[in-house]
Design an enzyme around this catalytic site. Sequence first.
Site, short mmCIF file in Angstrom:
data_model
loop_
_atom_site.label_atom_id
_atom_site.label_comp_id
_atom_site.label_asym_id
_atom_site.label_seq_id
_atom_site.Cartn_x
_atom_site.Cartn_y
_atom_site.Cartn_z
N GLU A 236 0.81 -1.22 0.00
CA GLU A 236 0.00 0.00 0.00
C GLU A 236 0.84 1.27 0.00
O GLU A 236 0.52 2.26 -0.67
CB GLU A 236 -0.95 -0.01 1.19
N HIS B 219 -10.95 -5.69 7.96
CA HIS B 219 -11.83 -5.60 6.80
C HIS B 219 -13.13 -4.85 7.09
O HIS B 219 -14.02 -4.83 6.25
CB HIS B 219 -12.19 -7.01 6.29
#
Length: 322
Positions: free
Chosen positions: A57, A126
């Site tokens: 990321e 998540h």
Amino acid sequence: MTLVQAINNALDIKLAEDESVVVYGEDVGVEGGVFRVTEGLQKKHGVERVFDSPLAESAIVGAALGMAVSGLRPIVELQFDGFTYPAFNQIVSHVARIHNRSRGLFKAPMVIRFPYGGGINALEHHSESPEALYAHIPGLKVVIPSTPHDAKGLMISAIESDDPVIFMEPKRIYRAIKQEVAEGKFTIPIGKAKVLNEGTDVTVVAFGAMIRECQKAMVMTKEAGISMELIDLRTIYPIDKETIINSVKKTGKIVIVAEAPISFSVGSELVAIVNEEAFLHLEAPPKRVMGFDTIVPLAKGESFYIISPERIFYEIERTVNF
């Protein structure tokens, strides 16, 4: 269109219209993303415009900043909300600051998009709702749509913005809503809330997936004889103070609904705004209906954490009857 189809359509339009637009990230190319939001775009626009990246990321966002200051308009996907944290240093230290650091010489016209929020019985990392983290950083815009129509218009505005935009997509409603959405290009201004329902007894402010839950609660308020004004914030930053303040001056009461942890939240900021700008119009204390100050539970416990329409109605009724 569903929310997924509307975002896909917005990306498709901008890829076709503007050669400086590129879309990349984790699995966005061949697979079309974990939720298939970018499905078909690589096949249509080519591997140089839509492509997969390593699962890194910080590198994804850092590379996008390099592209942005060099004249491209990158749109990157970070696969889940909790996966944005490795990129936090790049976002805060460089993406948000490059315009100021260069005294206006460089801009960062880039979009960082990712699914966010709970309600799908997901794994750890998540189901996060980190909107307050990014809204606190000067130099960033933070956008959260609640409908397919708004998702398309706001995404096109985000891509065309010369400022970096954090575009958070409520995964819980990716395919839960279908709505008529114009096929052509249109934009929705960033920084403007929308009054979804006018009322006189209480102002309810929400965004993202919580709009649907508030609409379900509104059925209960009507049965109880409560006139509820519902505002979809749409943009977390810049925040539309004017629409909120005007509503509170009319109703005298406000209830804020969001699924993030309650402390140091967007709800807290809204309470502060109302206290500063409309205190003398308040007839009851502002109320936040938000997540608990805990990590979002895994599947078996998630139902105890997620905000229900019944809980929203309960707090609305208490506020109206204060």
